[in-house]
Design a protein around this motif. Structure first.
Motif, PDB file in Angstrom:
ATOM      1  N   GLN A  91      -9.634  -6.852   1.582  1.00 22.45           N
ATOM      2  CA  GLN A  91      -9.800  -5.685   0.725  1.00 22.45           C
ATOM      3  C   GLN A  91     -11.196  -5.584   0.113  1.00 22.45           C
ATOM      4  OE1 GLN A  91      -5.147  -5.859  -0.840  1.00 22.45           O
ATOM      5  NE2 GLN A  91      -6.741  -5.097  -2.198  1.00 22.45           N
ATOM      6  N   ASP A  92     -12.068  -6.530   0.394  1.00 28.23           N
ATOM      7  CA  ASP A  92     -13.418  -6.516  -0.161  1.00 28.23           C
ATOM      8  C   ASP A  92     -14.269  -5.537   0.633  1.00 28.23           C
ATOM      9  OD1 ASP A  92     -15.941  -7.002  -1.194  1.00 28.23           O
ATOM     10  OD2 ASP A  92     -15.593  -9.152  -1.429  1.00 28.23           O
ATOM     11  N   MET A  93     -14.745  -4.484  -0.008  1.00 31.81           N
ATOM     12  CA  MET A  93     -15.526  -3.465   0.695  1.00 31.81           C
ATOM     13  C   MET A  93     -16.863  -3.992   1.180  1.00 31.81           C
ATOM     14  SD  MET A  93     -14.813   0.078  -1.360  1.00 31.81           S
ATOM     15  CE  MET A  93     -15.623  -0.489  -2.849  1.00 31.81           C
ATOM     16  N   LEU A 142     -11.080  -2.443  -2.472  1.00 33.88           N
ATOM     17  CA  LEU A 142     -10.910  -1.066  -1.998  1.00 33.88           C
ATOM     18  C   LEU A 142      -9.785  -0.345  -2.740  1.00 33.88           C
ATOM     19  CD1 LEU A 142     -11.578   1.196  -0.027  1.00 33.88           C
ATOM     20  CD2 LEU A 142     -10.085   0.079   1.657  1.00 33.88           C
ATOM     21  N   LYS A 143      -8.648  -0.997  -2.900  1.00 32.44           N
ATOM     22  CA  LYS A 143      -7.514  -0.345  -3.548  1.00 32.44           C
ATOM     23  C   LYS A 143      -7.756  -0.147  -5.039  1.00 32.44           C
ATOM     24  CE  LYS A 143      -3.336  -1.442  -2.415  1.00 32.44           C
ATOM     25  NZ  LYS A 143      -2.120  -2.261  -2.160  1.00 32.44           N
ATOM     26  N   PHE A 153      -4.687   6.479   0.145  1.00 32.56           N
ATOM     27  CA  PHE A 153      -4.118   5.136   0.045  1.00 32.56           C
ATOM     28  C   PHE A 153      -3.613   4.646   1.393  1.00 32.56           C
ATOM     29  CE2 PHE A 153      -3.771   5.321  -4.668  1.00 32.56           C
ATOM     30  CZ  PHE A 153      -4.236   4.049  -4.926  1.00 32.56           C
ATOM     31  N   LEU A 154      -2.926   5.503   2.130  1.00 30.75           N
ATOM     32  CA  LEU A 154      -2.408   5.096   3.431  1.00 30.75           C
ATOM     33  C   LEU A 154      -3.541   4.805   4.409  1.00 30.75           C
ATOM     34  CD1 LEU A 154       0.601   7.564   3.775  1.00 30.75           C
ATOM     35  CD2 LEU A 154       0.662   5.141   3.172  1.00 30.75           C
ATOM     36  N   THR A 174       0.810  -1.219   0.000  1.00 26.37           N
ATOM     37  CA  THR A 174       0.000   0.000   0.000  1.00 26.37           C
ATOM     38  C   THR A 174       0.845   1.272   0.000  1.00 26.37           C
ATOM     39  OG1 THR A 174      -1.752  -1.193   1.147  1.00 26.37           O
ATOM     40  CG2 THR A 174      -1.890   1.192   1.143  1.00 26.37           C
ATOM     41  N   PRO A 175       1.944   1.368   0.754  1.00 30.92           N
ATOM     42  CA  PRO A 175       2.786   2.580   0.621  1.00 30.92           C
ATOM     43  C   PRO A 175       3.331   2.755  -0.797  1.00 30.92           C
ATOM     44  CG  PRO A 175       3.340   1.396   2.635  1.00 30.92           C
ATOM     45  CD  PRO A 175       2.412   0.512   1.870  1.00 30.92           C
TER      46      PRO A 175
END
Length: 257
Positions: free
Chosen positions: A240-242, A184-185, A226-227, A127-128
């Motif tokens: 990561q599934d919203m 999400l990402k 993002f962070l 993610t960073p």
């Protein structure tokens, strides 16, 4: 990226451009033991190289036409009338062709329509890394290059029309695609593509100051976004599934002070 931003000639800009692309490949490939990360990295590199096949001839064309790589000299000479190039019974203005080639390079780097597929797949990196690539460095390089070459883009109206159309279509396509995603990402990645489309659109209508202002604005809020998403994903054990993120307790799960 500093080499790209501070370059006052086409050669330094191109070296910084390639350096940003190489760095992004290595960062996406950070988790090299993951199959999806390998696929994403090997997809990002060829797509960006397709854009480079537009940028390199554009820079070569500028050198052929103006006999210099210095940006200030090129911008000063751009107002002089130039001969057209004839290809397959079509008369193309030299500066128009150069600007369209530069746009192809910017489209590949800034994930515009036709070259946008690598951007969501690049979310396989940490993610960073996503915050770095999709906020202030790689994907904004194309917008910066168009704004940097704005004195050249102002002369061919056809090039501005193409830039405006590409930016408008990208912003609409990426936004509507992001609505349908659950990761999400990836949603944030498509949001980045859409906002880059707005920046390209602003350049197409000759509002370069607005485009650069939004570029700077975007660098800060998208990196923080993002962070923040990474913080939520980490708190939910890499979920990561919203659709599974509703009703989160404010302090028991999320790492807040």
């Amino acid at each position: 990226m500093p080499m790209l931003v501070t370059g006052d000639n086409s050669l330094q800009l191109f070296l910084g451009w390639e350096g940003v692309g190489l760095t992004s490949y290595l960062l996406i490939h950070f988790w090299f033991t993951r199959l999806q990360a390998n696929k994403a990295a090997t997809k990002a590199m060829p797509v960006n190289l397709v854009g480079d096949f537009g940028l390199a001839p554009g820079i070569s064309g500028r050198f052929t036409l103006f006999q210099t790589v210095d940006s200030s000299t090129i911008f000063a000479l751009a107002s002089a009338p130039r001969n057209s190039w004839i290809s397959r019974n079509m008369r193309l203005n030299a500066i128009t062709l150069i600007c369209i080639l530069l746009l192809i390079g910017a489209a590949g780097k800034s994930a515009q329509i036709g070259s946008h597929t690598w951007s969501p797949d690049a979310m396989e990196g940490p993610t960073p890394v996503s915050a770095s690539i999709h906020a202030a460095t790689m994907v904004t390089a194309g917008v910066f290059m168009i704004a940097r070459c704005s004195p050249l883009f102002e002369y061919p109206p056809m090039a501005l029309i193409v830039i405006t159309s590409a930016g408008a279509m990208t912003s609409l396509l990426a936004a509507t695609t992001g609505i349908l995603k659950n990761d999400l990402k990836r949603v944030i990645a498509y949001s980045t593509c859409s906002l880059l489309g707005y920046m390209i659109f602003a350049c197409g209508i000759s509002n370069y100051s607005v485009s650069v202002f939004h570029l700077m604005n975007h660098a800060f809020f998208k990196a923080l976004l993002f962070l923040s998403a990474g913080s939520v994903i980490h708190a939910l054990s890499d979920e990561q599934d919203m659709r599974k993120m509703g009703g989160l307790p404010p302090r028991s799960l999320l790492p807040m002070p």
